[in-house]
Design a protein around this motif. Sequence first.
Motif, PDB file in Angstrom:
ATOM      1  N   GLN A   1       6.879 -13.150  10.258  1.00 15.39           N
ATOM      2  CA  GLN A   1       6.302 -13.209   8.910  1.00 15.39           C
ATOM      3  C   GLN A   1       5.934 -11.804   8.442  1.00 15.39           C
ATOM      4  N   VAL A   2       6.907 -10.925   8.469  1.00 12.82           N
ATOM      5  CA  VAL A   2       6.675  -9.518   8.154  1.00 12.82           C
ATOM      6  C   VAL A   2       6.244  -9.359   6.704  1.00 12.82           C
ATOM      7  N   PHE A   3       6.981  -9.981   5.788  1.00 13.01           N
ATOM      8  CA  PHE A   3       6.655  -9.817   4.371  1.00 13.01           C
ATOM      9  C   PHE A   3       5.326 -10.471   4.028  1.00 13.01           C
ATOM     10  N   ASP A   4       5.091 -11.684   4.546  1.00 14.12           N
ATOM     11  CA  ASP A   4       3.831 -12.382   4.245  1.00 14.12           C
ATOM     12  C   ASP A   4       2.631 -11.570   4.716  1.00 14.12           C
ATOM     13  N   ALA A   5       2.727 -11.022   5.927  1.00 15.50           N
ATOM     14  CA  ALA A   5       1.626 -10.221   6.459  1.00 15.50           C
ATOM     15  C   ALA A   5       1.438  -8.947   5.643  1.00 15.50           C
ATOM     16  N   TYR A   6       2.553  -8.303   5.307  1.00 16.38           N
ATOM     17  CA  TYR A   6       2.497  -7.082   4.494  1.00 16.38           C
ATOM     18  C   TYR A   6       1.911  -7.380   3.118  1.00 16.38           C
ATOM     19  N   GLN A   7       2.310  -8.514   2.524  1.00 13.80           N
ATOM     20  CA  GLN A   7       1.806  -8.883   1.205  1.00 13.80           C
ATOM     21  C   GLN A   7       0.317  -9.163   1.246  1.00 13.80           C
ATOM     22  N   PHE A   8      -0.133  -9.799   2.326  1.00  8.26           N
ATOM     23  CA  PHE A   8      -1.550 -10.100   2.469  1.00  8.26           C
ATOM     24  C   PHE A   8      -2.382  -8.822   2.490  1.00  8.26           C
ATOM     25  N   VAL A   9      -1.998  -7.862   3.333  1.00 12.56           N
ATOM     26  CA  VAL A   9      -2.753  -6.613   3.425  1.00 12.56           C
ATOM     27  C   VAL A   9      -2.628  -5.819   2.128  1.00 12.56           C
ATOM     28  N   SER A  10      -1.465  -5.850   1.490  1.00 15.93           N
ATOM     29  CA  SER A  10      -1.286  -5.161   0.210  1.00 15.93           C
ATOM     30  C   SER A  10      -2.241  -5.691  -0.842  1.00 15.93           C
ATOM     31  N   ASP A  11      -2.404  -7.009  -0.872  1.00 15.63           N
ATOM     32  CA  ASP A  11      -3.327  -7.617  -1.831  1.00 15.63           C
ATOM     33  C   ASP A  11      -4.763  -7.202  -1.556  1.00 15.63           C
ATOM     34  N   LEU A  12      -5.123  -7.095  -0.270  1.00 20.41           N
ATOM     35  CA  LEU A  12      -6.463  -6.619   0.065  1.00 20.41           C
ATOM     36  C   LEU A  12      -6.665  -5.193  -0.441  1.00 20.41           C
ATOM     37  N   VAL A  13      -5.674  -4.347  -0.228  1.00 21.90           N
ATOM     38  CA  VAL A  13      -5.765  -2.956  -0.672  1.00 21.90           C
ATOM     39  C   VAL A  13      -5.891  -2.878  -2.189  1.00 21.90           C
ATOM     40  N   ARG A  14      -5.114  -3.675  -2.882  1.00 21.91           N
ATOM     41  CA  ARG A  14      -5.131  -3.635  -4.353  1.00 21.91           C
ATOM     42  C   ARG A  14      -6.454  -4.120  -4.938  1.00 21.91           C
ATOM     43  N   LYS A  15      -7.137  -5.021  -4.241  1.00 18.31           N
ATOM     44  CA  LYS A  15      -8.362  -5.573  -4.823  1.00 18.31           C
ATOM     45  C   LYS A  15      -9.569  -4.662  -4.624  1.00 18.31           C
ATOM     46  N   ALA A  16      -9.434  -3.597  -3.840  1.00 16.59           N
ATOM     47  CA  ALA A  16     -10.554  -2.682  -3.610  1.00 16.59           C
ATOM     48  C   ALA A  16     -10.985  -2.028  -4.916  1.00 16.59           C
ATOM     49  N   LYS A  17     -12.291  -1.953  -5.110  1.00 22.86           N
ATOM     50  CA  LYS A  17     -12.843  -1.337  -6.315  1.00 22.86           C
ATOM     51  C   LYS A  17     -13.404   0.059  -6.048  1.00 22.86           C
ATOM     52  N   ASN A  18     -13.878   0.310  -4.825  1.00 30.22           N
ATOM     53  CA  ASN A  18     -14.532   1.584  -4.533  1.00 30.22           C
ATOM     54  C   ASN A  18     -13.949   2.303  -3.321  1.00 30.22           C
ATOM     55  N   SER A  19     -13.825   1.595  -2.208  1.00 29.96           N
ATOM     56  CA  SER A  19     -13.412   2.297  -0.993  1.00 29.96           C
ATOM     57  C   SER A  19     -12.635   1.394  -0.046  1.00 29.96           C
ATOM     58  N   ILE A  20     -11.793   2.042   0.773  1.00 27.12           N
ATOM     59  CA  ILE A  20     -11.053   1.377   1.840  1.00 27.12           C
ATOM     60  C   ILE A  20     -11.236   2.211   3.105  1.00 27.12           C
ATOM     61  N   VAL A  21     -11.605   1.545   4.192  1.00 27.29           N
ATOM     62  CA  VAL A  21     -11.719   2.218   5.482  1.00 27.29           C
ATOM     63  C   VAL A  21     -10.910   1.418   6.493  1.00 27.29           C
ATOM     64  N   LEU A  22     -10.007   2.100   7.192  1.00 26.20           N
ATOM     65  CA  LEU A  22      -9.194   1.466   8.224  1.00 26.20           C
ATOM     66  C   LEU A  22      -9.576   2.049   9.579  1.00 26.20           C
ATOM     67  N   ILE A  23      -9.926   1.188  10.513  1.00 21.26           N
ATOM     68  CA  ILE A  23     -10.191   1.595  11.892  1.00 21.26           C
ATOM     69  C   ILE A  23      -9.048   1.036  12.734  1.00 21.26           C
ATOM     70  N   ASP A  24      -8.146   1.911  13.180  1.00 21.14           N
ATOM     71  CA  ASP A  24      -6.920   1.470  13.838  1.00 21.14           C
ATOM     72  C   ASP A  24      -6.431   2.608  14.720  1.00 21.14           C
ATOM     73  N   ASN A  25      -6.272   2.341  15.998  1.00 23.68           N
ATOM     74  CA  ASN A  25      -5.875   3.392  16.934  1.00 23.68           C
ATOM     75  C   ASN A  25      -4.403   3.762  16.847  1.00 23.68           C
ATOM     76  N   TYR A  26      -3.610   2.953  16.151  1.00 22.79           N
ATOM     77  CA  TYR A  26      -2.171   3.195  16.107  1.00 22.79           C
ATOM     78  C   TYR A  26      -1.694   3.172  14.662  1.00 22.79           C
ATOM     79  N   VAL A  27      -1.621   4.348  14.056  1.00 25.82           N
ATOM     80  CA  VAL A  27      -1.191   4.442  12.662  1.00 25.82           C
ATOM     81  C   VAL A  27      -0.039   5.432  12.553  1.00 25.82           C
ATOM     82  N   ASP A  28       0.748   5.269  11.498  1.00 25.39           N
ATOM     83  CA  ASP A  28       1.826   6.213  11.232  1.00 25.39           C
ATOM     84  C   ASP A  28       1.985   6.357   9.729  1.00 25.39           C
TER      85      ASP A  28
END
Length: 268
Positions: free
Chosen positions: A146-173
């Motif tokens: 479910q690559v697209f569904d998962a990506y769409q879910f996180v994208s929607d979370l990012v888009r709804k932010a009004k002030n700030s986004i903080v990601l805590i993740d040991n593996y990013v690129d």
Amino acid sequence: MILDTDLAMLYGVETKRLKEQVKRNIDRFPDDFMFELTREELNGLRSQIATSNGRGGTRYLPYAFTEGGIAMLSSVLKSGIAVEVNIRIMRAFVAMRQFLATNAQVFQRLTNIEYHQIETDKRIDEVFKRLDANVQPQQGIFYEGQVFDAYQFVSDLVRKAKNSIVLIDNYVDDTVLTLLDKRADNVTATIYTQHISQQFQLDINRHNTQYPAINVEHFNRAHDRFLLIDDEVYHIGASIKDLGKKWFAFTLMQDITTTELINKITAE
């Protein structure tokens, strides 16, 4: 479509009584629920089924009921059969609601609807307005593939932010940088990760010369992944860059605030 005489027989009432109840509750039967046949339509219907009552025709034109009207009749008639049909309709509606809530939680906001007579048009309209609303799921599981569904879910979370986004993740690129670029221009973005390679630092520098800057900080005291959207804290079971590759769950945490987490990080 079923005629009033046939419905009266099915519901165990006289046709006269059925029509009386319809007239008393006429506001419950819009045109797509019920309509009165014209004389021409009635004659055409009789010719198709090759039958007549043998008395030179009926004095009153019959009502024809659609599926919605048949269901609505069960709520206005008082016969035992009508009551049983109405009960089964209500149970089917409740079962449908429970099914949707269990699988997608699209009925999440229904808990805030104060309705007492679900059969009334006003309450039913309110229910379906809530269904049409764009309700953001708060927790669930994405499965492998479910690559697209998962990506769409996180994208929607990012888009709804009004002030700030903080990601805590040991593996990013660099794909995570692209994902965070979906935020609004006035929303800040910060990544806390345990390892910032030379290549990733180059990616960050190149990114920040062209797009709104993303701040990346070293932090190695977190095992799990968290996505902080304004005042909401999401626990995510997979690194953002690996969404949809394997099963993972996401949960909106109710008992912790973004301020509390950020204070813990900055105190280190």
